[in-house]
Design a protein around this motif. Sequence first.
Motif, PDB file in Angstrom:
ATOM      1  N   CYS A 133      -7.053   1.159   5.227  1.00  0.00           N
ATOM      2  CA  CYS A 133      -7.939   2.115   5.912  1.00  0.00           C
ATOM      3  C   CYS A 133      -8.893   1.390   6.856  1.00  0.00           C
ATOM      4  O   CYS A 133      -9.163   1.870   7.957  1.00  0.00           O
TER       5      CYS A 133
ATOM      6  N   CYS B  59     -10.351   0.528   1.362  1.00  0.00           N
ATOM      7  CA  CYS B  59      -9.226  -0.398   1.210  1.00  0.00           C
ATOM      8  C   CYS B  59      -8.881  -1.079   2.532  1.00  0.00           C
ATOM      9  O   CYS B  59      -9.268  -0.602   3.599  1.00  0.00           O
TER      10      CYS B  59
ATOM     11  N   CYS C 209     -10.618   3.942  -3.041  1.00  0.00           N
ATOM     12  CA  CYS C 209     -10.984   3.820  -1.628  1.00  0.00           C
ATOM     13  C   CYS C 209     -11.678   5.111  -1.188  1.00  0.00           C
ATOM     14  O   CYS C 209     -11.211   6.208  -1.488  1.00  0.00           O
TER      15      CYS C 209
ATOM     16  N   CYS D  90      -8.930   6.966   1.433  1.00  0.00           N
ATOM     17  CA  CYS D  90      -7.615   7.470   0.997  1.00  0.00           C
ATOM     18  C   CYS D  90      -7.502   7.654  -0.519  1.00  0.00           C
ATOM     19  O   CYS D  90      -6.531   8.240  -0.995  1.00  0.00           O
TER      20      CYS D  90
ATOM     21  N   TYR E 119       0.837  -1.205   0.000  1.00  0.00           N
ATOM     22  CA  TYR E 119       0.000   0.000   0.000  1.00  0.00           C
ATOM     23  C   TYR E 119       0.877   1.263   0.000  1.00  0.00           C
ATOM     24  O   TYR E 119       0.678   2.178  -0.790  1.00  0.00           O
TER      25      TYR E 119
END
Length: 308
Positions: A299, A296, A284, A287, A147
């Motif tokens: 998160c 996601c 997402c 974010c 990520y």
Amino acid sequence: MLCKICKSKGRRNKAVIYLRHHRLALCKEHFIEWFERQTEKAIKEFKMFRREEKVLVAVSGGKDSLSLWFALHRLGYETYGFHISLGIEGWNYSQKSLEVCRRFSERIGRPLLVFNLKEEFGYSIEEIAEGSGRKDVCSVCGTFKRYLMNKIAREKDFRVVATGHNLDDESALLLSNVMRWELGYLGRQYPVLPEEGGFARKVKPFCFLTEKETVSYAILNGIEFMETGCPNAKEATSKTYKQALAFLEHEMPGTKLRFYKEFLRKARPLFEKELKKELELNECEICGMPTTAPVCSVCRTLQRLREC
Ligand code: SF4
Ligand code: ZN
Ligand code: ZN
């Protein structure tokens, strides 16, 4: 044993390494030359990146990633290091890794970007894993690292992220995917994953070089690296697959390379179809990073932790 290349030029230089599966004995100078040529060959063969593209190299402080940064730098690419400080306190691992990366970046005179998990998110990777009820720290760590690599690449405008995965890593991953017949993962396993749906291109220029070769390259170039590894590494199941392959390699030299190369050539195209079916991405809600769910997994994990 004498260096094969020196010998062909009428010189009698002692070899420092014997590459059993290539039946090649090389001196320091010719091993470094051979190693860098193999790296460049993989970059070209899989069209990983072009000379004018800047490359973000993910560095942990270990032999593979620092060797990769060094080799790409020596080959003349515009490189930037990226280190994620995971907040692992055992053996003072995270602090030492960061120091090693910083010293290396100074040595080669290239910038190092650092993301400090504890400072940015408020938790170390172990706290995140524990808080989300996941026993396997490494799988949580893998998710967060992927990520963050994508996020930093996107924010800093990098289209390519290079990682130091070597042949031992790739063949062990392949064996584990085959053992569980993970069709989607088998489709995704390739030395280059194209830039897609907001993800930066991921490349593995060391995919055909063994761990023995990367460590030798690091040592012969006087690269200081973390020798102890992460204290959580003992939990990683990939170790078992590596041991199984090491046994096969010992009995039948060249097994690892053949296993991986033949997969890329013959089997992977069949699994690629699975990949297309699986990946449908959207942004997402929190974010904005690409994900298959509305929010996601990073998160979601952080949200859960903050609610505790
Ligand atoms: Fe992360 Fe596991 Fe690697 Fe440690 S061993 S850096 S926890 S993936
Ligand atoms: Zn030589
Ligand atoms: Zn998110």
